[in-house]
Design a protein around this motif. Structure first.
Motif, PDB file in Angstrom:
ATOM      1  N   LEU A 195      47.707 -35.731 127.426  1.00 30.70           N
ATOM      2  CA  LEU A 195      47.799 -35.987 128.863  1.00 30.70           C
ATOM      3  C   LEU A 195      46.773 -37.032 129.300  1.00 30.70           C
ATOM      4  CD1 LEU A 195      48.262 -32.342 130.228  1.00 30.70           C
ATOM      5  CD2 LEU A 195      49.979 -34.159 130.193  1.00 30.70           C
ATOM      6  N   ALA A 196      45.617 -37.075 128.610  1.00 29.86           N
ATOM      7  CA  ALA A 196      44.589 -38.069 128.942  1.00 29.86           C
ATOM      8  C   ALA A 196      45.107 -39.486 128.719  1.00 29.86           C
ATOM      9  CB  ALA A 196      43.343 -37.826 128.096  1.00 29.86           C
ATOM     10  N   MET A 245      44.839 -31.893 134.812  1.00 33.31           N
ATOM     11  CA  MET A 245      45.476 -33.018 134.107  1.00 33.31           C
ATOM     12  C   MET A 245      46.952 -33.138 134.464  1.00 33.31           C
ATOM     13  SD  MET A 245      43.107 -34.544 132.571  1.00 33.31           S
ATOM     14  CE  MET A 245      44.103 -35.712 131.660  1.00 33.31           C
ATOM     15  N   ILE A 246      47.656 -32.012 134.523  1.00 35.58           N
ATOM     16  CA  ILE A 246      49.084 -32.046 134.843  1.00 35.58           C
ATOM     17  C   ILE A 246      49.317 -32.602 136.243  1.00 35.58           C
ATOM     18  CG2 ILE A 246      51.086 -30.576 135.343  1.00 35.58           C
ATOM     19  CD1 ILE A 246      50.204 -28.781 133.017  1.00 35.58           C
ATOM     20  N   LEU A 297      36.668 -44.512 134.859  1.00 39.33           N
ATOM     21  CA  LEU A 297      37.110 -43.931 133.599  1.00 39.33           C
ATOM     22  C   LEU A 297      36.946 -42.407 133.608  1.00 39.33           C
ATOM     23  CD1 LEU A 297      38.265 -44.655 130.822  1.00 39.33           C
ATOM     24  CD2 LEU A 297      35.922 -44.781 129.960  1.00 39.33           C
ATOM     25  N   VAL A 298      35.931 -41.932 134.347  1.00 39.42           N
ATOM     26  CA  VAL A 298      35.721 -40.488 134.468  1.00 39.42           C
ATOM     27  C   VAL A 298      36.947 -39.810 135.074  1.00 39.42           C
ATOM     28  CG1 VAL A 298      34.648 -40.716 136.744  1.00 39.42           C
ATOM     29  CG2 VAL A 298      34.177 -38.699 135.364  1.00 39.42           C
ATOM     30  N   ASN A 299      37.680 -40.542 135.934  1.00 40.66           N
ATOM     31  CA  ASN A 299      38.860 -39.967 136.580  1.00 40.66           C
ATOM     32  C   ASN A 299      39.969 -39.663 135.580  1.00 40.66           C
ATOM     33  OD1 ASN A 299      37.418 -40.479 138.896  1.00 40.66           O
ATOM     34  ND2 ASN A 299      38.534 -42.345 139.389  1.00 40.66           N
ATOM     35  N   PHE A 300      39.938 -40.342 134.443  1.00 37.67           N
ATOM     36  CA  PHE A 300      41.024 -40.210 133.470  1.00 37.67           C
ATOM     37  C   PHE A 300      40.625 -39.394 132.235  1.00 37.67           C
ATOM     38  CE2 PHE A 300      41.290 -44.688 135.191  1.00 37.67           C
ATOM     39  CZ  PHE A 300      42.023 -44.317 136.305  1.00 37.67           C
ATOM     40  N   ILE A 301      39.397 -39.599 131.737  1.00 40.60           N
ATOM     41  CA  ILE A 301      39.016 -38.911 130.497  1.00 40.60           C
ATOM     42  C   ILE A 301      37.816 -37.981 130.683  1.00 40.60           C
ATOM     43  CG2 ILE A 301      39.895 -40.817 129.119  1.00 40.60           C
ATOM     44  CD1 ILE A 301      36.970 -41.489 128.441  1.00 40.60           C
ATOM     45  N   GLY A 302      37.276 -37.898 131.909  1.00 38.86           N
ATOM     46  CA  GLY A 302      36.154 -36.987 132.159  1.00 38.86           C
ATOM     47  C   GLY A 302      36.536 -35.551 131.887  1.00 38.86           C
ATOM     48  N   VAL A 303      37.704 -35.143 132.359  1.00 37.80           N
ATOM     49  CA  VAL A 303      38.181 -33.771 132.143  1.00 37.80           C
ATOM     50  C   VAL A 303      38.473 -33.503 130.668  1.00 37.80           C
ATOM     51  CG1 VAL A 303      40.106 -32.196 132.599  1.00 37.80           C
ATOM     52  CG2 VAL A 303      39.010 -33.394 134.491  1.00 37.80           C
TER      53      VAL A 303
END
Length: 770
Positions: A15-16, A91-92, A275-281
């Motif tokens: 999902l990332a 993520m979903i 980038l934290v918005n996409f791969i931080g989680v």
């Protein structure tokens, strides 16, 4: 049970990748639009510069990853099991929300999306824990959520909208007043100073925003902090000298360098910040799983206080993320759709407006127009004349709306101000540790500079303001939608993780696929050969031949619409009739757009070809009459079936099909004539007019007799007479169009033929040859 968390981690990683794609597709406008809109440098160069900025920013990013771990909620209050459910829900919903905005072509904030997704999922999970506890109450919710940080982010974002718009408008007004729209000569004299100021602001922004928080900032910290003023002054002197030398040596404007460097700087900051918005989680999920798997404790007992500690980023993952972002930037078609929205709202010239005016936009425009008029009474006329002279646009060729789409949306002065102001504002906010959204800042700066540049004139203001309100409304929709959706999803997953997680992932795939196909279909339709084209010729003969294609197009589509209306009515097919209504609405809109271009058409005519305007206006009038008749036929047919009225009788359907066959033959003959340029056939087609009207009169008389003797349904009678009457109007408009075309074509050809004969007669050829 342990395997489910591994599967969740794998799903979150996949999902990332998708989140990176949909996120870059939306956020690309932040750093691309100024360069693309001005067309100062080639698209290929823009993409290369932006790609370098994205990749470098992604690889050097790490300091901001803490937002996903502890910026919104208190991790120590949740177990590993609960944290994984929160991350999966986030993520979903984040992917689906961003993809939705990409599909409709609206820019939104990935920062707002991820923040409110985390907030919504954490709040619902906390409420689930509180409801299951005998000692805790709703008042304990604050112990789960980092309330202070969340409110700080929200207030900072809202404040940035107002500040960005105001500062952008002010700086652009000053810049335009100094340089005017005829800036080429003044840039030669004052360009070095402007270039020095702009490059200093942008480069300072790159260091303060792009490098702060990276692993390499520690090595530079001692040189930068405390010496900011010296860096700014030294940079200004250095870049002013560079700008002077560049313009003298290359004979090109320093604005080219400003735009290229500004694009690089914003791209670098975007990837480093967002980038934290996409791969931080996903990174937080990985570190959580890593800590839990080595603990030997149960997933529901292992608390996630470890996420409150600073953790290093994974350089390899940052490297891969940068690569994915660059590939997306080059190949994402949705990124282009989102970019078109902002460019159209800031375009200096008239264009095809994407948004319809609403009551609020009209009220705002009327109010600001009234204030502007009042100020003009107060300000001395000499001062107004001086300002108006600076904002006087150059006398260029008047372009149609279609032509304006291929021209630069604005000049290099505005593009430079957009990049410079956005960079400085983000830099100041970073230095003051104020949270903000790069999307909001860059978009509102662009809107402010557009307003200051008088791009929102009386002809376009209501549309542009409506567009800005739609985008801002979309931002609030993002916040509300993210909070609500993440809360619902985490509730469903918590209900039965092993069942609901696969179902929700499958649903995500289905929705993403549907949005992809929908966007692809819209893109294909916008490039369809069936679209009506604006006449661009400046001679009578040229306009006549260009109009032939539009006539053939309308006749072809009108033929299908008419037939589908009759068939849908006969079969009581509501779905078919509804699609038919959309088709005629689309055709009517295209004809209206042609009429909107009449001003540009007349302006661009040769003095010797002014007569073409009368022909063109008449043709468009008849095309509009045809579409109005088709619109009525389609509308009443749909309404009759939708209201579940009595079906038409067998004889009525039979007679309508006879008329449909006659109309179909007529339209096919017309299309064949115009497609092959066999205009001599028009006379034969016109001769069939009497027979067609006789057929209609015969059907009308039969219905009158039926009504007097056997008809028992008033609705059927009204529908039938309405269809016949409007079919008659359709044929009248069609025949009038053919007569107009026939007469104009003959009159335009005859003078040319006479001229040829006269030239032959005056030649030195032997009399027998002549």
């Amino acid at each position: 049970m342990e395997n489910i968390y591994l599967y969740m981690l794998i799903a979150i990683a996949i999902l990332a990748v998708v989140d990176l794609v949909v996120g870059v597709s939306n956020d690309a406008i932040n750093f691309l639009n100024s360069a693309i809109g001005s067309k100062a440098i080639s698209l290929r160069t823009i993409m290369i510069v932006a790609s370098l900025g994205i990749f470098i920013g992604a690889v050097f990013s790490s300091g901001l990853m803490e937002v996903a771990r502890k910026g919104i909620f208190v991790p120590a209050q949740f177990s590993f099991h609960e944290i994984m459910l929160i991350f999966m829900a986030v993520m979903i919903t984040d992917i689906l929300l961003l993809d939705f905005f990409n599909t409709i072509g609206l820019p939104t904030s990935t920062t707002v999306s991820i923040v409110f997704n985390l907030l919504g999922a954490a709040v619902v999970m906390a409420l689930i824990k509180i409801s299951a506890s005998e000692s805790q109450t709703l008042a304990d919710l604050g112990s789960y959520i980092n309330t202070k940080k969340a409110l700080e982010i929200i207030s900072g974002i809202l404040l940035s909208v107002v500040i960005a718009f105001s500062v952008g408008a002010f700086v652009q007004w000053i810049s335009r007043y100094i340089f005017t729209f005829h800036y080429e000569e003044k840039i030669k004299n004052f360009g070095a100073l402007f270039g020095g100021l702009a490059l200093t602001a942008i480069l300072y922004f790159i260091f303060m925003k792009g490098l702060k928080g990276t692993p390499y900032y520690g090595d530079l910290k001692g040189y930068v902090e405390g010496n900011e003023l010296y860096i700014i002054i030294g940079g200004f002197v250095l870049f002013t000298l560079f700008s002077y030398a560049f313009q003298k040596i290359t004979k090109k404007s320093i604005l080219l360098i400003v735009i290229a460097v500004g694009t690089f700087g914003l791209a670098l900051a975007f990837s480093g910040n967002d980038l934290v918005n996409f791969i931080g989680v996903p990174m937080a999920a990985y570190h959580s799983y890593e800590a839990w798997i080595g603990s030997g404790t149960g997933a529901s007992e292992f608390t996630m206080g470890i996420l409150g500690k600073k953790m290093p980023a994974e350089p390899f993952l940052l490297f891969i993320s940068g690569g994915i972002m660059v590939v997306t930037l080059w190949f994402s078609k949705k990124a282009k759709t989102v970019a078109e929205t902002e460019i159209s709202l800031s375009r200096q010239s008239e264009t095809h407006e994407k948004f319809k005016p609403n009551m609020l936009s009209r009220t705002i425009v009327k109010a600001t127009s009234g204030m502007s008029d009042a100020l003009r009474y107060i300000i001395p006329k000499s001062m107004l004349a001086n300002v108006d002279a600076s904002f006087k646009k150059p006398n260029t060729t008047i372009m149609t709306k279609d032509q304006s789409m291929d021209a630069p949306a604005f000049d290099m002065i505005r593009a430079s101000v957009n990049l410079m102001v956005a960079g400085v504002l983000i830099s100041i906010a970073t230095a003051m540790k104020l949270p903000l959204s790069t999307t909001y800042v860059t978009f509102m700066v662009a809107m402010g500079t557009s307003l200051a540049d008088r791009a929102w004139g009386s002809e376009s203001a209501v549309y542009r303001v409506a567009g800005v309100l739609n985008v801002i409304g979309g931002w609030f929709g993002t916040a509300f939608g993210a909070f609500t959706a993440a809360g619902v999803v985490v509730f469903l997953i918590n209900w039965e993780p092993s069942v609901m997680t696969p179902i929700l992932l499958l649903l995500t795939i289905i929705l993403l696929t549907r949005n992809f196909l929908s966007h692809k279909k819209k893109s294909t339709e916008s490039k369809s050969e069936d679209r009506l084209k604006t006449a661009e010729s400046s001679s009578v003969q040229g306009v006549i031949h260009e109009s032939a294609a539009n006539i053939a197009n309308v006749v072809k589509r009108g033929n299908k619409i008419y037939s589908n209306a009759i068939k849908g009515l006969a079969k009581q097919d509501l779905s078919s009739l509804k699609k038919n209504e959309k088709q005629i609405a689309k055709l009517s809109l295209e004809v209206d757009n042609l009429r909107d271009n009449i001003f540009y058409f007349i302006k661009n005519l040769d003095d010797s070809s002014v007569g073409a305007s009368d022909f063109y206006i008449s043709i468009l009038g008849y095309l509009q009459d045809m579409t109005q008749s088709l619109e009525y036929i389609s509308k009443v047919s749909f309404k009759h079936v939708n209201n579940n009225h009595k079906k038409l009788k067998f004889n009525q359907i039979k007679e309508l099909k006879e008329i449909d066959e006659a109309v179909e033959k007529l339209f096919n003959d017309i299309k064949a004539s115009f497609d092959s340029s066999s205009f001599e056939q028009i006379g034969d087609i016109l001769n069939s007019k009497t027979e067609l009207f006789r057929l209609l009169s015969e059907k009308i008389q039969k219905q009158i007799e039926r009504t007097r003797k056997e008809e028992s349904s008033p609705k059927n009678t009204t529908l039938y007479f309405g269809l016949l009457s409007e079919t008659k109007d359709l044929l009248i408009a069609t025949m009038n169009l053919l007569e107009e075309y026939h007469n104009s074509h003959d009159s335009s050809v005859e003078p040319a033929t006479l001229e040829v004969v006269e030239s032959i007669a005056k030649s030195d050829l032997p009399e027998e040859t002549v």
